[in-house]
Design an enzyme around this catalytic site. Structure first.
Site, PDB file in Angstrom:
ATOM      1  N   SER A  63       9.256  -4.210  -5.577  1.00 27.69           N
ATOM      2  CA  SER A  63       8.688  -2.869  -5.402  1.00 27.69           C
ATOM      3  C   SER A  63       9.246  -2.142  -4.189  1.00 27.69           C
ATOM      4  CB  SER A  63       7.175  -3.026  -5.234  1.00 27.69           C
ATOM      5  OG  SER A  63       6.609  -1.851  -4.735  1.00 27.69           O
ATOM      6  N   GLU A 120       7.503  -0.593  -2.308  1.00 28.27           N
ATOM      7  CA  GLU A 120       6.524  -0.787  -1.221  1.00 28.27           C
ATOM      8  C   GLU A 120       7.072  -1.749  -0.157  1.00 28.27           C
ATOM      9  OE1 GLU A 120       3.141   0.534  -0.526  1.00 28.27           O
ATOM     10  OE2 GLU A 120       4.229   2.018  -1.656  1.00 28.27           O
ATOM     11  N   TYR A 179      -0.031  -6.053  -0.065  1.00 28.83           N
ATOM     12  CA  TYR A 179       0.728  -5.983  -1.325  1.00 28.83           C
ATOM     13  C   TYR A 179       2.236  -5.964  -1.034  1.00 28.83           C
ATOM     14  CZ  TYR A 179       2.899  -3.972  -5.490  1.00 28.83           C
ATOM     15  OH  TYR A 179       3.726  -3.742  -6.565  1.00 28.83           O
TER      16      TYR A 179
HETATM   17  P1  NAP Z   1      -0.406  -3.144 -13.873  1.00 27.31           P
HETATM   18  O1  NAP Z   1      -0.594  -2.086 -14.913  1.00 27.31           O
HETATM   19  O2  NAP Z   1      -1.368  -3.227 -12.749  1.00 27.31           O
HETATM   20  O3  NAP Z   1      -0.372  -4.561 -14.622  1.00 27.31           O
HETATM   21  C1  NAP Z   1      -0.470  -5.769 -13.922  1.00 27.31           C
HETATM   22  C2  NAP Z   1      -0.563  -6.897 -14.917  1.00 27.31           C
HETATM   23  O4  NAP Z   1      -0.677  -8.145 -14.225  1.00 27.31           O
HETATM   24  C3  NAP Z   1      -1.807  -6.830 -15.850  1.00 27.31           C
HETATM   25  O5  NAP Z   1      -1.406  -7.203 -17.142  1.00 27.31           O
HETATM   26  C4  NAP Z   1      -2.734  -7.865 -15.245  1.00 27.31           C
HETATM   27  O6  NAP Z   1      -3.645  -8.422 -16.173  1.00 27.31           O
HETATM   28  C5  NAP Z   1      -1.715  -8.927 -14.833  1.00 27.31           C
HETATM   29  N1  NAP Z   1      -2.236  -9.919 -13.900  1.00 27.31           N
HETATM   30  C6  NAP Z   1      -2.900  -9.704 -12.745  1.00 27.31           C
HETATM   31  N2  NAP Z   1      -3.214 -10.887 -12.167  1.00 27.31           N
HETATM   32  C7  NAP Z   1      -2.741 -11.855 -12.972  1.00 27.31           C
HETATM   33  C8  NAP Z   1      -2.741 -13.266 -12.923  1.00 27.31           C
HETATM   34  N3  NAP Z   1      -3.316 -13.936 -11.929  1.00 27.31           N
HETATM   35  N4  NAP Z   1      -2.130 -13.953 -13.921  1.00 27.31           N
HETATM   36  C9  NAP Z   1      -1.571 -13.315 -14.953  1.00 27.31           C
HETATM   37  N5  NAP Z   1      -1.550 -11.966 -15.079  1.00 27.31           N
HETATM   38  C10 NAP Z   1      -2.113 -11.251 -14.089  1.00 27.31           C
HETATM   39  O7  NAP Z   1       1.060  -3.032 -13.229  1.00 27.31           O
HETATM   40  P2  NAP Z   1       2.359  -2.231 -13.753  1.00 27.31           P
HETATM   41  O8  NAP Z   1       2.295  -0.859 -13.217  1.00 27.31           O
HETATM   42  O9  NAP Z   1       2.550  -2.491 -15.190  1.00 27.31           O
HETATM   43  O10 NAP Z   1       3.495  -2.968 -12.911  1.00 27.31           O
HETATM   44  C11 NAP Z   1       4.137  -4.136 -13.410  1.00 27.31           C
HETATM   45  C12 NAP Z   1       4.709  -4.913 -12.247  1.00 27.31           C
HETATM   46  O11 NAP Z   1       5.637  -4.112 -11.526  1.00 27.31           O
HETATM   47  C13 NAP Z   1       3.685  -5.372 -11.199  1.00 27.31           C
HETATM   48  O12 NAP Z   1       4.137  -6.600 -10.694  1.00 27.31           O
HETATM   49  C14 NAP Z   1       3.775  -4.313 -10.122  1.00 27.31           C
HETATM   50  O13 NAP Z   1       3.347  -4.847  -8.888  1.00 27.31           O
HETATM   51  C15 NAP Z   1       5.257  -4.020 -10.152  1.00 27.31           C
HETATM   52  N6  NAP Z   1       5.663  -2.674  -9.748  1.00 27.31           N
HETATM   53  C16 NAP Z   1       5.072  -1.594 -10.307  1.00 27.31           C
HETATM   54  C17 NAP Z   1       5.527  -0.327  -9.978  1.00 27.31           C
HETATM   55  C18 NAP Z   1       4.915   0.898 -10.614  1.00 27.31           C
HETATM   56  O14 NAP Z   1       5.141   1.985 -10.077  1.00 27.31           O
HETATM   57  N7  NAP Z   1       4.215   0.772 -11.732  1.00 27.31           N
HETATM   58  C19 NAP Z   1       6.605  -0.186  -9.089  1.00 27.31           C
HETATM   59  C20 NAP Z   1       7.194  -1.335  -8.562  1.00 27.31           C
HETATM   60  C21 NAP Z   1       6.734  -2.580  -8.907  1.00 27.31           C
HETATM   61  P3  NAP Z   1      -5.124  -7.796 -16.404  1.00 27.31           P
HETATM   62  O15 NAP Z   1      -4.941  -6.730 -17.454  1.00 27.31           O
HETATM   63  O16 NAP Z   1      -5.894  -8.980 -16.867  1.00 27.31           O
HETATM   64  O17 NAP Z   1      -5.585  -7.233 -15.095  1.00 27.31           O
HETATM   65  O1  F7E Z   2      -0.481   5.901  -4.287  1.00 24.57           O
HETATM   66  C1  F7E Z   2      -1.608   8.595  -2.016  1.00 24.57           C
HETATM   67  C2  F7E Z   2      -1.577   7.186  -1.451  1.00 24.57           C
HETATM   68  O2  F7E Z   2      -1.881   4.228  -5.485  1.00 24.57           O
HETATM   69  C3  F7E Z   2       0.586   6.802  -4.091  1.00 24.57           C
HETATM   70  C4  F7E Z   2       1.890   0.734  -7.339  1.00 24.57           C
HETATM   71  O3  F7E Z   2       2.328   0.760  -8.681  1.00 24.57           O
HETATM   72  O4  F7E Z   2       3.732   2.079  -6.620  1.00 24.57           O
HETATM   73  C5  F7E Z   2       2.320   2.002  -6.631  1.00 24.57           C
HETATM   74  O5  F7E Z   2       1.809   1.970  -5.311  1.00 24.57           O
HETATM   75  C6  F7E Z   2       0.338   7.644  -2.854  1.00 24.57           C
HETATM   76  C7  F7E Z   2      -0.095   6.863  -1.613  1.00 24.57           C
HETATM   77  O6  F7E Z   2       0.658   4.140  -5.636  1.00 24.57           O
HETATM   78  C8  F7E Z   2      -4.922   9.089  -3.389  1.00 24.57           C
HETATM   79  O7  F7E Z   2      -2.053   7.162  -0.107  1.00 24.57           O
HETATM   80  C9  F7E Z   2      -3.570  10.156  -2.065  1.00 24.57           C
HETATM   81  O8  F7E Z   2       0.609   7.340  -0.495  1.00 24.57           O
HETATM   82  O9  F7E Z   2      -0.528   5.902  -6.822  1.00 24.57           O
HETATM   83  P1  F7E Z   2      -0.636   5.039  -5.634  1.00 24.57           P
HETATM   84  P2  F7E Z   2       1.412   3.283  -4.504  1.00 24.57           P
HETATM   85  O10 F7E Z   2       0.496   2.870  -3.427  1.00 24.57           O
HETATM   86  O11 F7E Z   2       2.635   4.053  -4.119  1.00 24.57           O
HETATM   87  C10 F7E Z   2       4.409   0.992  -5.964  1.00 24.57           C
HETATM   88  C11 F7E Z   2       5.894   1.223  -6.098  1.00 24.57           C
HETATM   89  C12 F7E Z   2       3.935  -0.329  -6.429  1.00 24.57           C
HETATM   90  O12 F7E Z   2       4.701  -1.288  -6.447  1.00 24.57           O
HETATM   91  C13 F7E Z   2       2.474  -0.494  -6.649  1.00 24.57           C
HETATM   92  O13 F7E Z   2       2.210  -1.618  -7.472  1.00 24.57           O
HETATM   93  O14 F7E Z   2      -0.740   8.537  -3.140  1.00 24.57           O
HETATM   94  N1  F7E Z   2      -2.940   9.019  -2.455  1.00 24.57           N
HETATM   95  N2  F7E Z   2      -4.788  10.217  -2.610  1.00 24.57           N
HETATM   96  C14 F7E Z   2      -3.748   8.334  -3.286  1.00 24.57           C
HETATM   97  N3  F7E Z   2      -3.577   7.170  -3.942  1.00 24.57           N
HETATM   98  C15 F7E Z   2      -4.579   6.747  -4.744  1.00 24.57           C
HETATM   99  N4  F7E Z   2      -4.422   5.590  -5.449  1.00 24.57           N
HETATM  100  N5  F7E Z   2      -5.767   7.440  -4.859  1.00 24.57           N
HETATM  101  C16 F7E Z   2      -5.999   8.620  -4.190  1.00 24.57           C
HETATM  102  O15 F7E Z   2      -7.053   9.237  -4.322  1.00 24.57           O
END
Ligand code: NAP
Ligand code: F7E
Length: 320
Positions: free
Chosen positions: A123, A125, A147
């Site tokens: 990520s 992050e 995270y």
């Molecule tokens: P998501 O919607 O939060 O999905 C996370 C998945 O992980 C869910 O299926 C969840 O199952 C499963 N999970 C959680 N704990 C587990 C465990 N102990 N054992 C097995 N499965 C488990 O995330 P996403 O947005 O699809 O992202 C996919 C991956 O990419 C994640 O690793 C995330 O951190 C990473 N990532 C996401 C982004 C983004 O912007 N979306 C960017 C960079 C990296 P449940 O349904 O049971 O909760």
């Molecule tokens: O926040 C700001 C908050 O929770 C984005 C995950 O998929 O992407 C995701 O992480 C920004 C932050 O995503 C609210 O402070 C303002 O600056 O949508 P987010 P994230 O933290 O960037 C990365 C790449 C991952 O890997 C993670 O798994 O938005 N923000 N107001 C808020 N955020 C939330 N959630 N809620 C608010 O009300």
């Protein structure tokens, strides 16, 4: 027919990746942890075509057994505790799943079949308090949440299994990617859902945290293609995936509200509850390496993405 095993099948990316791999002729085996209620909403249209099997990144034995039984050629490790604010409330659990879970899967690969190609969902992050703008593969990491720290461990253990055991272990450093299937707690979906609720008179306002933070937002459907491409290369590597553009939360609000003829300033309330102990202020990718070696380009632009998400929530609420 090649077999792909996907952890995190019930999540946003799991659903898009399954669709892609089915189209490409894969047998898809999706790993889901046991829950007391059905949580296959995002993959309900695929349940006849994929196998959903039980397993958990916290349970080493379950991962070993799954690889023994289904013999995948490719493993996509998408499972994680992925919500940044939760990682401050549950830092040890986040470390156990999001960091050590990667080692458990890599150990299962090492013991069962080291020829399996492995994708780790890393990520942006990890860049946290950014040391360079824009961020690329060589940019030093400075995570700003439990995270981000856990993902950094997952990244480096992936690199280490590649270098120590010659496993094809690839780390995709993906910037934020969104869709109508994004979890409701993430800011983009919270806004698109909030706009639709306000439009239909189901809510009066939308409470958000920091409106000034900037993210490089793309469409999840485009990003799963990059994951697959990474595993088709000759060698495993690390790849940054993003659009190369950044926008603030405020801009996201402006576009989303104006799409339904409203001004965000009349509805958005800044609420301290949604501020974080430490913020990641600015993320913007330099995806040149992916462009050159994977020939990958995102198809959906920022404005299109916002409109796609708002339209999907309007449609959902209209039906509901
Ligand atoms: P998501 O919607 O939060 O999905 C996370 C998945 O992980 C869910 O299926 C969840 O199952 C499963 N999970 C959680 N704990 C587990 C465990 N102990 N054992 C097995 N499965 C488990 O995330 P996403 O947005 O699809 O992202 C996919 C991956 O990419 C994640 O690793 C995330 O951190 C990473 N990532 C996401 C982004 C983004 O912007 N979306 C960017 C960079 C990296 P449940 O349904 O049971 O909760
Ligand atoms: O926040 C700001 C908050 O929770 C984005 C995950 O998929 O992407 C995701 O992480 C920004 C932050 O995503 C609210 O402070 C303002 O600056 O949508 P987010 P994230 O933290 O960037 C990365 C790449 C991952 O890997 C993670 O798994 O938005 N923000 N107001 C808020 N955020 C939330 N959630 N809620 C608010 O009300």
């Amino acid at each position: 027919m090649p077999t792909a095993l996907i952890t995190g099948i019930t999540g946003q990316d799991g659903s898009y990746l399954s669709e892609l791999l089915l189209k490409k002729g894969y047998r898809v085996v999706g790993v889901a942890r046991r829950s007391s209620t059905i949580n296959t909403e995002r993959i309900k249209h695929l349940l006849d075509d994929i196998s959903v099997v039980q397993g958990d990144l916290q349970d080493q034995g379950s991962l070993l057994a799954l690889l023994e039984e289904y013999k995948p050629e490719e493993v996509y490790n998408l499972a994680a505790q992925s919500f940044v604010p939760t990682s401050w409330n549950q830092p040890a659990l986040t470390g156990d799943v999001t960091a050590l879970g990667v080692t458990r899967m890599l150990e299962a690969i090492r013991f069962v079949n080291p020829k399996i190609r492995f994708y780790q969902a890393s990520s942006s992050e990890m860049f946290g308090r950014v040391q360079e703008v824009p961020q690329k593969e060589s940019t030093p990491f400075y995570p700003r949440s439990p995270y981000g720290v856990a993902k950094m461990y997952g990244h480096w253990i992936t690199v280490n299994y590649r270098e120590s055991f010659n496993i094809f272990a690839t780390s995709g450093i993906l910037f934020n990617h969104e869709s109508p299937r994004r979890g409701l707690e993430f800011v983009t979906r919270k806004i698109s859902d909030g706009v639709a609720r306000i439009k239909f008179g189901l809510a009066k306002d939308l409470r958000l945290g920091n409106l000034d933070s900037q993210r490089d937002w793309g469409f999840a459907g485009d990003y799963v293609e990059a994951m697959w491409l990474m595993l088709q290369q000759e060698h495993a590597d690390n790849y940054v995936i993003g659009t190369g553009e950044t926008h603030s939360v405020r801009e996201f609000c402006e576009v989303a509200f104006s799409h339904v003829g409203l001004d965000y300033k009349d509805y958005v309330i800044q609420d301290e509850r949604f501020y974080r102990p430490a913020e990641v202020d600015l993320l913007i990718s330099d995806p040149s390496m992916a462009r050159a070696s994977l020939k990958w380009e995102p198809a959906v632009a920022f404005k299109e993405l916002v409109i796609m998400m708002v339209d999907a929530d309007l449609e959902r609420l209209k039906k509901g």
